[in-house]
Design an enzyme around this catalytic site. Structure first.
Site, PDB file in Angstrom:
ATOM      1  N   ARG A  18      -4.134  -0.027 -10.958  1.00 15.54           N
ATOM      2  CA  ARG A  18      -4.811  -0.711  -9.848  1.00 15.54           C
ATOM      3  C   ARG A  18      -5.509  -1.915 -10.448  1.00 15.54           C
ATOM      4  O   ARG A  18      -6.425  -1.759 -11.278  1.00 15.54           O
ATOM      5  CB  ARG A  18      -5.802   0.241  -9.164  1.00 15.54           C
ATOM      6  N   HIS A  28      -0.295  -3.521  -1.547  1.00 14.72           N
ATOM      7  CA  HIS A  28      -0.643  -2.099  -1.696  1.00 14.72           C
ATOM      8  C   HIS A  28       0.571  -1.277  -1.222  1.00 14.72           C
ATOM      9  O   HIS A  28       0.558  -0.673  -0.145  1.00 14.72           O
ATOM     10  CB  HIS A  28      -1.881  -1.810  -0.841  1.00 14.72           C
ATOM     11  N   GLN A  33       0.437   2.502  -0.137  1.00 15.50           N
ATOM     12  CA  GLN A  33      -0.224   2.644   1.157  1.00 15.50           C
ATOM     13  C   GLN A  33       0.770   2.413   2.297  1.00 15.50           C
ATOM     14  O   GLN A  33       0.877   3.224   3.221  1.00 15.50           O
ATOM     15  CB  GLN A  33      -1.378   1.638   1.251  1.00 15.50           C
ATOM     16  N   ASP A  66      -8.013  -2.913   8.532  1.00 10.33           N
ATOM     17  CA  ASP A  66      -8.499  -2.649   7.165  1.00 10.33           C
ATOM     18  C   ASP A  66      -9.866  -3.332   7.048  1.00 10.33           C
ATOM     19  O   ASP A  66     -10.259  -4.097   7.941  1.00 10.33           O
ATOM     20  CB  ASP A  66      -7.479  -3.229   6.157  1.00 10.33           C
ATOM     21  N   CYS A  94      -6.128   2.195   6.401  1.00 12.31           N
ATOM     22  CA  CYS A  94      -5.812   2.722   5.063  1.00 12.31           C
ATOM     23  C   CYS A  94      -6.976   3.510   4.466  1.00 12.31           C
ATOM     24  O   CYS A  94      -6.770   4.334   3.581  1.00 12.31           O
ATOM     25  CB  CYS A  94      -5.410   1.577   4.135  1.00 12.31           C
ATOM     26  N   ARG A 152      -0.327  10.183   1.632  1.00 12.07           N
ATOM     27  CA  ARG A 152      -0.333   9.491   0.343  1.00 12.07           C
ATOM     28  C   ARG A 152       0.165  10.453  -0.737  1.00 12.07           C
ATOM     29  O   ARG A 152       0.923  10.098  -1.628  1.00 12.07           O
ATOM     30  CB  ARG A 152      -1.763   9.015  -0.021  1.00 12.07           C
TER      31      ARG A 152
HETATM   32  N1   CP Z   1      -6.353   3.588   0.811  1.00 16.16           N
HETATM   33  C1   CP Z   1      -6.628   3.634  -0.500  1.00 16.16           C
HETATM   34  O1   CP Z   1      -5.888   3.120  -1.350  1.00 16.16           O
HETATM   35  O2   CP Z   1      -7.747   4.314  -0.806  1.00 16.16           O
HETATM   36  P1   CP Z   1      -8.503   4.293  -2.220  1.00 16.16           P
HETATM   37  O3   CP Z   1      -8.995   2.876  -2.429  1.00 16.16           O
HETATM   38  O4   CP Z   1      -9.606   5.281  -2.070  1.00 16.16           O
HETATM   39  O5   CP Z   1      -7.538   4.672  -3.290  1.00 16.16           O
HETATM   40  N1  NVA Z   2      -7.900  -4.216   1.306  1.00 16.33           N
HETATM   41  C1  NVA Z   2      -8.640  -3.145   0.697  1.00 16.33           C
HETATM   42  C2  NVA Z   2      -7.797  -1.923   0.622  1.00 16.33           C
HETATM   43  C3  NVA Z   2      -8.476  -0.717   0.030  1.00 16.33           C
HETATM   44  C4  NVA Z   2      -7.587   0.477  -0.028  1.00 16.33           C
HETATM   45  C5  NVA Z   2      -9.127  -3.558  -0.678  1.00 16.33           C
HETATM   46  O1  NVA Z   2      -8.354  -4.164  -1.427  1.00 16.33           O
HETATM   47  O2  NVA Z   2     -10.275  -3.287  -1.008  1.00 16.33           O
END
Ligand code: CP
Ligand code: NVA
Length: 315
Positions: A112, A139, A142, A234, A274, A302
């Site tokens: 990540r 993502h 997701q 989101d 999400c 997920r």
């Molecule tokens: N939706 C999602 O990716 O959640 P987290 O940021 O908690 O992993």
């Molecule tokens: N758009 C959000 C998604 C989190 C799962 C972020 O990047 O923080």
């Protein structure tokens, strides 16, 4: 542990960095495997026996971290987490060296990151699969779980209309990429200046010609919601944009998903997010916790979808 009889054909790609790189057949293969794993969790516990996953995160996570970790355990493997929130990848040693070391010990990497390029660099320098657990650009895990959930709810997603209301961010880009592969119409509604990346939109419009999907970008939330089969939102400020929260809360105020917006969509329209969600900001409590909300089904999926991805990528 039981030995699996699960069929595990390889995906056409080594990595999962972006769903735009996945042929539709790969997405369907992931969904079929996820469905089988979800239906018979106990039967497939040896699929990844003795396989190890490295998880390297530059940002916070609940869902992605837990589901990849638990997913590996469910399939008989193990996961090791490396918290990189204090130092970006590449700061202590090169991303290439990190990749070259990790491939001697583990069988796949989930990362990540802020920069999507870091994921591409990791993937380029290693023979093991690299999976995008979220970057500033996309993502993909997701979006795969989102569309897997929609297939469970609707049967087929082809010809349905998914409306995304909010920031044209990583989640939004992944939804666009995935929708056009599956023939789902996607409407994205953002305030001016916060639309999705124009390259993503243009490429999606080209890809959509093959599946018959429609890609619509607009600024009017009422028009976006009209007759939609699902409404997705989101956070207004993603991880890394904390300094902009106040400004964004003002800009996005008219883009909150509330009961009036849901009433414009089809009567049985689904509400999707999400997570994490901020009740009272991008979505009202009534919608988030209401009967049309499928947010926890998506979160559960997920696990099943990522198990499928792991089982199909790791060798
Ligand atoms: N939706 C999602 O990716 O959640 P987290 O940021 O908690 O992993
Ligand atoms: N758009 C959000 C998604 C989190 C799962 C972020 O990047 O923080």
């Amino acid at each position: 542990m039981k030995t699996s009889s699960l069929e595990l054909p390889r995906l056409s790609q080594k990595d999962l960095l972006c769903t735009s790189a996945l042929p539709t057949t790969d997405i369907e293969r992931i969904f079929t495997t996820a469905r089988t794993l979800k239906a018979g969790r106990e039967v497939h516990t040896a699929v990844l026996q003795h396989k190890r996953l490295a998880m390297i995160f530059e940002k916070d996570s609940l869902r992605t971290r837990f589901t990849f970790d638990i997913g590996m355990q469910d399939l008989g493997g193990s996961a090791t987490f490396m918290d990189h929130r204090d130092a970006k990848l590449g700061s202590r040693e090169s991303v290439k060296d990190m990749a070259k070391n990790l491939e001697r010990w583990v069988h796949a990497i989930v990362a990540r990151t802020f920069k999507h390029k870091v994921l591409e660099e990791l993937a380029m320098h290693t023979k093991i699969p690299v999976i995008n657990g979220l970057s500033d650009f996309v993502h993909p895990c997701q979006a795969l779980s989102d569309f897997f959930t929609l297939t469970e709810k609707w049967g087929s997603v082809k010809g349905r209309t998914l409306t995304y209301v909010g920031d044209g961010n990583n989640t939004c880009h992944a939804l666009i990429h995935t929708a056009v592969k599956l023939g789902t119409n996607i409407r994205v509604c953002s305030p001016e200046g916060y639309e999705p990346n124009s390259r993503v939109v243009n490429e999606a419009m080209r890809a959509a010609q093959e599946t018959g999907a429609e890609v619509t970008i607009l600024n009017d939330p009422d028009a976006a919601a009209d007759g939609a089969d699902a409404i997705y939102t989101d956070v207004w400020a993603s991880m890394g944009q904390e300094d902009e929260i106040e400004e964004r809360n003002g800009v996005f105020a008219a883009y909150q998903v509330d009961e009036d917006m849901m009433a414009r969509a089809k009567p049985d329209a689904l509400f999707m997010h999400c997570l994490p969600a901020h009740r009272g900001w991008e979505v009202t409590q009534e919608v988030m916790d209401g009967p049309q909300s499928v947010v926890y089904d998506i979160a559960e999926n997920r696990l099943h979808v990522q198990k499928a991805v792991l089982a199909l990528l790791i060798r």
